[in-house]
Design a protein around this motif. Structure first.
Motif, PDB file in Angstrom:
ATOM      1  N   ARG A 155       6.205  -3.798   7.757  1.00  0.00           N
ATOM      2  CA  ARG A 155       7.258  -3.776   6.739  1.00  0.00           C
ATOM      3  C   ARG A 155       7.068  -2.533   5.876  1.00  0.00           C
ATOM      4  NH1 ARG A 155       5.797  -7.562   3.390  1.00  0.00           N
ATOM      5  NH2 ARG A 155       3.829  -7.872   4.470  1.00  0.00           N
ATOM      6  N   THR A 156       8.162  -1.818   5.620  1.00  0.00           N
ATOM      7  CA  THR A 156       8.055  -0.576   4.864  1.00  0.00           C
ATOM      8  C   THR A 156       9.063  -0.524   3.735  1.00  0.00           C
ATOM      9  OG1 THR A 156       9.516   0.558   6.426  1.00  0.00           O
ATOM     10  CG2 THR A 156       7.133   0.752   6.803  1.00  0.00           C
ATOM     11  N   ALA A 157       8.719   0.279   2.713  1.00  0.00           N
ATOM     12  CA  ALA A 157       9.580   0.453   1.549  1.00  0.00           C
ATOM     13  C   ALA A 157       9.599   1.921   1.164  1.00  0.00           C
ATOM     14  CB  ALA A 157       9.078  -0.398   0.385  1.00  0.00           C
ATOM     15  N   LEU A 158      10.789   2.460   0.945  1.00  0.00           N
ATOM     16  CA  LEU A 158      10.932   3.840   0.488  1.00  0.00           C
ATOM     17  C   LEU A 158      11.046   3.834  -1.027  1.00  0.00           C
ATOM     18  CD1 LEU A 158      11.253   6.815   1.376  1.00  0.00           C
ATOM     19  CD2 LEU A 158      13.736   6.417   1.388  1.00  0.00           C
ATOM     20  N   SER A 200       4.461   1.479   1.538  1.00  0.00           N
ATOM     21  CA  SER A 200       5.501   2.195   0.807  1.00  0.00           C
ATOM     22  C   SER A 200       5.132   3.658   0.647  1.00  0.00           C
ATOM     23  CB  SER A 200       5.719   1.554  -0.565  1.00  0.00           C
ATOM     24  OG  SER A 200       4.544   1.675  -1.363  1.00  0.00           O
ATOM     25  N   SER A 201       6.137   4.468   0.386  1.00  0.00           N
ATOM     26  CA  SER A 201       5.897   5.891   0.156  1.00  0.00           C
ATOM     27  C   SER A 201       7.139   6.538  -0.435  1.00  0.00           C
ATOM     28  CB  SER A 201       5.518   6.604   1.454  1.00  0.00           C
ATOM     29  OG  SER A 201       5.222   7.975   1.205  1.00  0.00           O
ATOM     30  N   PHE A 202       6.924   7.623  -1.175  1.00  0.00           N
ATOM     31  CA  PHE A 202       8.031   8.471  -1.623  1.00  0.00           C
ATOM     32  C   PHE A 202       8.525   9.354  -0.482  1.00  0.00           C
ATOM     33  CE2 PHE A 202       6.230   7.564  -5.803  1.00  0.00           C
ATOM     34  CZ  PHE A 202       7.354   7.527  -6.627  1.00  0.00           C
ATOM     35  N   HIS A 203       7.739   9.470   0.578  1.00  0.00           N
ATOM     36  CA  HIS A 203       7.990  10.462   1.614  1.00  0.00           C
ATOM     37  C   HIS A 203       8.532   9.820   2.885  1.00  0.00           C
ATOM     38  CE1 HIS A 203       5.915  13.170  -1.057  1.00  0.00           C
ATOM     39  NE2 HIS A 203       4.887  12.346  -1.081  1.00  0.00           N
ATOM     40  N   ALA A 206       0.843  -1.195   0.000  1.00  0.00           N
ATOM     41  CA  ALA A 206       0.000   0.000   0.000  1.00  0.00           C
ATOM     42  C   ALA A 206       0.874   1.239   0.000  1.00  0.00           C
ATOM     43  CB  ALA A 206      -0.914   0.003   1.219  1.00  0.00           C
ATOM     44  N   GLU A 207       0.768   2.028  -1.070  1.00  0.00           N
ATOM     45  CA  GLU A 207       1.538   3.271  -1.134  1.00  0.00           C
ATOM     46  C   GLU A 207       0.731   4.422  -0.549  1.00  0.00           C
ATOM     47  OE1 GLU A 207       3.256   6.554  -4.257  1.00  0.00           O
ATOM     48  OE2 GLU A 207       3.069   4.480  -4.970  1.00  0.00           O
ATOM     49  N   ILE A 208       1.330   5.121   0.392  1.00  0.00           N
ATOM     50  CA  ILE A 208       0.674   6.269   1.017  1.00  0.00           C
ATOM     51  C   ILE A 208       1.365   7.549   0.571  1.00  0.00           C
ATOM     52  CG2 ILE A 208      -0.339   5.127   3.014  1.00  0.00           C
ATOM     53  CD1 ILE A 208       2.149   5.798   4.600  1.00  0.00           C
ATOM     54  N   LYS A 209       0.566   8.609   0.457  1.00  0.00           N
ATOM     55  CA  LYS A 209       1.071   9.856  -0.097  1.00  0.00           C
ATOM     56  C   LYS A 209       1.536  10.846   0.959  1.00  0.00           C
ATOM     57  CE  LYS A 209      -0.185   8.188  -4.060  1.00  0.00           C
ATOM     58  NZ  LYS A 209       0.780   7.704  -5.045  1.00  0.00           N
TER      59      LYS A 209
END
Length: 216
Positions: free
Chosen positions: A133-136, A115-118, A88-91
């Motif tokens: 679990r997270t992804a940049l 995941s997120s760009f931020h 799930a990408e969050i903004k």
């Protein structure tokens, strides 16, 4: 997804049936704070409506046609429609907080990677959901993306395949991070995934899957 209207229930079901390992989706908050699934900040490109998601209520978003008669789904509908693991990408931080509530309510730590760009959004979801679990994600980046990921506790970097270099991949390996390439929609990009021995790739087309961990 390139074969069905993107970010619709129809697309997620099709991706799961095609055997993709993980399904990726994008989350925004509606005007009334519902977690809706859409890539863009505006509805113009993927629906018959117009305007920013943040200025539309869930009821207004539901009235839109997202392609082939599909509605704009909320996150919980996707959870119920498929059984696959999700990324799930969050903004932003606000979306992180809303997602954290759902993850706690439905015990999603083992099923959903965030995941997120931020950087701040990744740090916030990690604070609110211990063990997540997270992804940049990076589009324009150098080796600094690895250092940023380590700083916020991400386990993975999801990187624009067009800018990916061996130097970045090796830096990620030294930091014990997984590396995912996006968006892998051509055979040339697939060959690069193999050559760099990436941990996986994101694609819009399920048929591109040949090896490794793929998301759609």
């Amino acid at each position: 997804m390139g074969v069905e209207p993107e970010n619709t229930l129809r697309s997620f079901v099709a991706a799961e049936q095609a055997g993709l390992d993980v399904l990726e989706l994008d989350l925004h908050l509606s005007k009334d704070d519902a977690l809706v699934v859409m890539h863009d900040t505006h509805v113009d490109r993927t629906t018959d409506g117009s305007g920013p998601i943040a200025e539309l209520t869930l009821a207004e978003l539901r009235a839109l046609d997202a392609g082939r008669g599909e509605r704009v789904p909320v996150f919980e509908e996707v959870l119920d429609a498929v059984r696959s693991p999700l990324q799930a990408e969050i903004k932003d931080v606000a979306a992180a907080r809303a997602l954290a509530e759902v993850m706690h309510e439905r015990n999603l730590v083992s099923r959903v990677e965030v995941s997120s760009f931020h950087d701040e959004a990744i740090a916030e979801i990690a604070r609110l959901v211990p063990g997540v679990r997270t992804a940049l994600i990076g589009s324009r980046y150098g080796t600094d993306i690895v250092d940023r990921a380590v700083e916020v506790g991400a386990a993975t970097v999801c990187l624009n395949i067009r800018r990916l270099t061996l130097e970045v991949v090796e830096h990620a390996r030294k930091a014990d991070l997984k590396t995912i390439g996006w968006v892998v929609n051509t055979q040339d990009h697939l060959r690069l995934v193999r050559a760099l021995e990436l941990d996986g790739a994101t694609t819009d087309y399920p048929e591109i899957k040949r090896t490794g961990r793929f998301t759609a």
